[in-house]
Design a protein around this motif. Structure first.
Motif, PDB file in Angstrom:
ATOM      1  N   TYR A 131     -23.888 -38.191 -85.166  1.00 24.60           N
ATOM      2  CA  TYR A 131     -23.155 -39.024 -86.124  1.00 24.60           C
ATOM      3  C   TYR A 131     -22.991 -40.466 -85.636  1.00 24.60           C
ATOM      4  O   TYR A 131     -23.169 -41.407 -86.410  1.00 24.60           O
ATOM      5  N   ASN A 141     -21.071 -32.298 -99.686  1.00 23.42           N
ATOM      6  CA  ASN A 141     -22.306 -32.772 -99.049  1.00 23.42           C
ATOM      7  C   ASN A 141     -23.305 -31.634 -98.869  1.00 23.42           C
ATOM      8  O   ASN A 141     -24.523 -31.848 -98.893  1.00 23.42           O
ATOM      9  N   HIS A 178     -24.415 -29.907 -91.286  1.00 17.74           N
ATOM     10  CA  HIS A 178     -23.320 -29.492 -90.402  1.00 17.74           C
ATOM     11  C   HIS A 178     -22.401 -28.499 -91.121  1.00 17.74           C
ATOM     12  O   HIS A 178     -22.012 -27.468 -90.550  1.00 17.74           O
ATOM     13  N   TYR A 216     -26.428 -39.968 -94.310  1.00 16.16           N
ATOM     14  CA  TYR A 216     -25.192 -39.422 -93.756  1.00 16.16           C
ATOM     15  C   TYR A 216     -24.810 -38.119 -94.454  1.00 16.16           C
ATOM     16  O   TYR A 216     -24.414 -37.141 -93.812  1.00 16.16           O
ATOM     17  N   ARG A 217     -24.932 -38.083 -95.759  1.00 15.69           N
ATOM     18  CA  ARG A 217     -24.525 -36.899 -96.523  1.00 15.69           C
ATOM     19  C   ARG A 217     -25.438 -35.708 -96.220  1.00 15.69           C
ATOM     20  O   ARG A 217     -24.991 -34.562 -96.236  1.00 15.69           O
ATOM     21  N   GLU A 269     -10.834 -33.591 -95.489  1.00 17.97           N
ATOM     22  CA  GLU A 269     -12.220 -33.775 -95.055  1.00 17.97           C
ATOM     23  C   GLU A 269     -13.096 -32.569 -95.384  1.00 17.97           C
ATOM     24  O   GLU A 269     -14.280 -32.715 -95.697  1.00 17.97           O
ATOM     25  N   ARG A 285     -15.040 -41.978 -87.273  1.00 16.39           N
ATOM     26  CA  ARG A 285     -15.256 -40.841 -88.149  1.00 16.39           C
ATOM     27  C   ARG A 285     -13.979 -40.031 -88.315  1.00 16.39           C
ATOM     28  O   ARG A 285     -13.272 -39.793 -87.338  1.00 16.39           O
ATOM     29  N   ARG A 297     -17.043 -32.250 -97.096  1.00 17.62           N
ATOM     30  CA  ARG A 297     -18.208 -31.697 -96.403  1.00 17.62           C
ATOM     31  C   ARG A 297     -18.910 -30.647 -97.256  1.00 17.62           C
ATOM     32  O   ARG A 297     -20.137 -30.544 -97.244  1.00 17.62           O
ATOM     33  N   SER A 314     -24.188 -34.441 -92.798  1.00 19.82           N
ATOM     34  CA  SER A 314     -22.896 -33.788 -93.010  1.00 19.82           C
ATOM     35  C   SER A 314     -23.066 -32.456 -93.731  1.00 19.82           C
ATOM     36  O   SER A 314     -22.406 -31.460 -93.396  1.00 19.82           O
TER      37      SER A 314
END
Length: 562
Positions: free
Chosen positions: A298, A397, A349, A342-343, A390, A310, A394, A346
């Motif tokens: 990241y 995403n 993850h 980034y998405r 958050e 972050r 995620r 994420s």
């Protein structure tokens, strides 16, 4: 009027009620929001009972007048002394008492109903995790509900069947490559971190022969060409066309279209692994070593400046709401390509975390190991309150990643439709059956009504777009190299496979013209996929598809948990 009670002498009188409403359920009812006083009703009874039957109710919105007070006062007080007012007749006084009781009782019931109506049911755990995971996704025209329905009921069952076939279950990987970024790797010593490679006789001969590109005949020719090139020999028996094909393949394999640094499968350290016997699940690999991997991904590979923190970064301290707002202000200010990058990371993850929560070690005894859904683990990773909002981001995403890989599969259909392509394992009947199933799945994917539109990527000024595409590719190649730094071998296996699968999906999305120009038959010189890329592409999408399916399972499990 219905008889409410009888006195000893047989005369009708109101039923004495000891409501106890002032302390309902062991706690005092709140006073009215409008500042009203208590509502009091006293039910008279026999002599000496005048203090019983008293109920105090909370006034709401200024309700607080003594109901029936004028009617009951005459029955409770006896005036004394000269000049006392004349008493009402006995039947009038009795009527006043009965009407006072009735009015007070109805008001009490009504206020209780209001009190219960104000008590809102507490929010369920499912709502906290999924309340924001609905509707349209950012930068997309697709909604979560459409994806759920399409994946869970039309695609998932057939895709799982395909991935259980020999062609897709065996994946060749080098788990001994050194980490290119740091040396202090702490190898996971837990049993569940280990990977069991295949013995040579366990892998189908057709797969071991390195015949993975086209039909059996074409593959044999290609293998001879590649062997000649590796030896540096000039084989005059090869036709000019074949020699040209070898050069073109070599050039293409080294081109900028590849988004991953692929293992050298000819290395003696590369081994076949049966993915069904080494499933992705919770291994106990966590803490600073695991956080370090994601932190490097990241912080150094997602186009993020060091000054932007972050949310919920476990290696950073003193974070607050201001840092979160700053981060998302920065993210929304990025161009669509960098924001998408980034998405995607994420989402990958998040998908891995869903797998670990869904296949968690619940019981470990000498008799057996029991794996299953760990609700607490899932909540810690995705609950809106526990993750300060958050977790739901995620999960959205994850759906974005699903759309990207789904779109890539819809674009590569012509490559797999070509008659020369086979899912070659050496078993002709099984290979033909699997290709039919593969094409069914791909045509189902192609029919999806709300595909992601990748045409917005790398548009505009051609020079700037090419520079941005190169940065995009290099950042992702770097992430694929970081997977060799993972200390848990099973985590490394699935990390390498899923990053290679996503890298292959990106390669397909940015090779639209090459795919369109493929010949109808014979080897494709401009665009091709190796068996490694094909296996990783479908298994990586299978992991994302499984995540979406598991989200439905977790919704149901969390529905009645508060």
């Amino acid at each position: 009027m219905r008889r409410l009670g009888r006195g000893p002498a047989g005369r009708h009188r109101p039923l004495r009620l000891w409501l106890g409403l002032a302390e309902l359920g062991g706690s005092r009812l709140p006073r009215g929001a409008g500042g009203g006083s208590l509502v009091e009703y006293t039910s008279p009874g026999r002599s000496g009972d005048s203090g019983r039957g008293r109920a105090r109710l909370s006034g709401l919105g200024g309700v607080g007048k003594r109901v029936g007070a004028s009617a009951t006062r005459a029955g409770r007080k006896r005036a004394s002394g000269p000049g006392r007012p004349a008493r009402a007749p006995r039947h009038v006084r009795r009527l006043q008492r009965e009407w006072g009781f009735l009015i007070g009782f109805l008001v009490a019931v009504g206020l209780l109903g209001l009190g219960h109506g104000e008590q809102q049911p507490s929010e369920t755990a499912a709502q906290r995790c999924f309340c924001q995971v609905s509707g349209y996704l950012d930068d997309c025209t697709c909604d979560v509900e459409t994806i759920d329905k399409f994946n869970n009921y039309r695609l998932f069952p057939r895709l799982q069947k395909l991935l259980e076939s020999d062609y897709f279950r065996y994946y060749k990987v080098n788990l001994k490559r050194p980490c290119p970024f740091w040396n202090d790797i702490n190898q996971c010593g837990r049993r569940d971190c280990a990977v069991k490679p295949c013995h040579s006789d366990e892998v189908p001969d057709g797969i071991k022969s390195a015949s993975y590109k086209y039909s059996e005949e074409a593959n044999n020719l290609i293998e001879e060409c590649e062997q000649a090139e590796r030896l540096g020999a000039v084989d005059e028996s090869l036709s000019e066309e074949t020699q040209k094909a070898v050069l073109q393949w070599t050039k293409h394999d080294d081109s900028s279209d590849n988004f991953c640094e692929v293992d050298d499968i000819q290395s003696p350290d590369a081994e076949y692994v049966d993915l069904l016997l080494n499933p992705e699940r919770y291994t106990g690999y966590k803490g600073p070593d695991a956080w370090k991997i994601w932190n490097v991904i990241y912080e150094e590979n997602c186009f993020k400046p060091q000054t932007i923190k972050r949310p919920l970064n476990p290696l950073a301290s003193g974070q607050g709401k201001s840092e979160e707002n700053t981060f998302y202000s920065w993210l929304e200010g990025l161009c669509v390509e960098k924001r998408a990058f980034y998405r995607l990371i994420s989402g990958l993850h998040a998908s891995i975390n869903v797998h670990l929560s869904a296949r968690y070690l619940l019981q470990d005894t000498w008799l057996e190991k029991k794996w299953g859904h760990n609700i607490t683990e899932f909540q810690q990773r995705f609950d809106g309150i526990l993750t300060e909002g958050e977790g739901p981001r995620r999960l959205k995403n994850l759906y974005f990643l699903y759309l990207i890989e789904l779109r890539a599969l819809s674009k590569v259909v012509p490559f797999f439709e070509r008659p020369d392509f086979q899912l070659f394992t050496g078993n002709k009947d099984q290979d033909a059956e699997n290709k039919m199933l593969l094409l069914e799945i791909l045509h189902e994917i192609k029919s999806f009504p709300l595909h992601f539109d990748e045409n917005s990527f790398f548009a505009g000024n051609k020079k700037e777009a090419n520079k941005l595409k190169e940065d995009f590719r290099l950042h992702f190649r770097n992430i694929s190299r970081i997977m060799d730094c993972v200390g848990c071998l099973k985590c490394r296996l699935w990390g390498k496979l899923q990053t290679q699968g996503l890298g292959t999906a990106l390669k397909i999305l940015f090779s639209e013209k090459l795919i369109a120009n493929m010949p109808e038959s014979g080897p494709s010189y401009e665009f091709h996929l190796t068996r490694q890329e094909i296996v990783s592409l479908f298994n990586a999408f299978g992991r994302i598809s499984t995540s979406v399916k598991e989200l439905e399972n977790f919704r149901n499990l969390l529905q009645n948990i508060h």
